[in-house]
Design a protein around this motif. Structure first.
Motif: not given
Length: 303
Positions: A55-57, A8-16, A37-39, A75-80
């Motif tokens: 869960e995703a943002c 359940g850790r958090v991953a960040v992907v750009t160009g998602a 998901l960043l893009g 935002g990622v840290q606050e949400r996930l």
């Protein structure tokens, strides 16, 4: 991510929004990670996020905007929560003769691929240090041997490789591992018309048969996830690329010799006719940032 521990850790992907980024997001979510998901394409990001099992943002952000990326990281840290995996995947490509290409387009490829990766790392490094995380830089076999007619893309991918290598040494004492993923021919919209494009056709046509194979984004994502799970220093997609590494000193000479023969046989207008951005994602980015045409020059009246 701890090896074998999808907790359940958090991953960040750009160009998602599409391609390898989208496929990687889906596989990360199936392993139980919450995903950011960043893009640039918010509607597409939302469609992907809405189909995930965890869960995703979604955050619409341009990776060349350092301030916006800093805001996205908050935002990622606050949400996930704090990111433990960051995949710097966002990238665009342009093809054609250097002299015939717009200077602004060359600069944009460098900005997105190289500066955007640096911005991504800078924005998320505090979280990765906090979690003892893993940063995966998406590079390319374009870093192995620079191909003519792809000068901006090759320069940017050689740049991100060097950047990630330097970052790896700096961050190891902090408990953060840095990996570099070398992607070969991948079936995304960036090379969708590969056999119709003289640049891509030339690059692919002069490679040995196994090297011409185009791998699906899903298969490439599977290789990336394996590398993430192992916190690998290098990820090869396909895996046989690792045997090419010792040959890198001679690859530029081989690529150059093959390209000269091919270009000599082409009509002079063919490469210029296909000059521009590759893929729908790249075209959308370029249209959003393309500078307006210069105003026509008016000769002042003579006294």
């Amino acid at each position: 991510m701890v090896q074998g521990r999808p907790d359940g850790r958090v991953a960040v992907v750009t160009g998602a929004a599409r391609g390898v980024g989208e496929a990687t997001v889906r596989r990360l979510a199936r392993r139980g990670l919450r995903v950011a998901l960043l893009g640039r394409e918010l509607d597409s990001l939302r469609q992907v996020a809405g189909s995930l099992p965890t869960e995703a943002c979604c955050i619409e952000v341009d990776v060349t905007d350092a301030a916006a990326l800093q805001g996205a990281a908050r935002g990622v840290q606050e949400r996930l929560g704090a990111a433990s995996v960051v995949v710097a995947n966002a990238g665009i490509a342009a093809a054609g003769p250097f002299a015939a290409s717009e200077a602004a387009l060359f600069n944009r490829v460098i900005e997105v691929n190289l500066i955007g990766s640096a911005n991504t790392a800078r924005a998320f490094l505090p979280q990765l240090v906090q979690t003892g995380g893993y940063y995966l830089q998406i590079a390319s076999t374009a870093a192995f041997g620079s191909a003519p007619l792809m000068s901006a893309y090759c320069a940017s991918k050689a740049g991100v490789e060097s950047f990630a290598q330097a970052l790896r040494t700096e961050l190891r004492p902090e408990g953060v591992d840095v990996g570099i993923a070398y992607l070969h021919w991948t079936g995304t919209d960036m090379i969708g018309a590969i056999d119709d494009h003289p640049v891509l056709r030339a690059l692919r046509g002069h490679q040995p048969a196994p090297a011409r194979r185009v791998h699906s984004a899903e298969q490439v994502a599977a290789w990336l996830i394996h590398g993430i799970n192992q916190r690998a220093t290098s990820v090869y997609a396909p895996p046989w690329l690792r045997i090419v590494q010792p040959l890198r000193p001679v690859l530029p000479l081989i690529v150059s010799a093959a390209a000269r023969r091919y270009l000599a046989a082409l009509p002079a207008t063919e490469p210029q006719g296909m000059t521009g951005v590759l893929g729908a994602g790249g075209r959308a980015d370029w249209e959003a940032h393309r500078p307006p045409p210069p105003a026509p020059h008016v000769t002042p009246p003579q006294c």
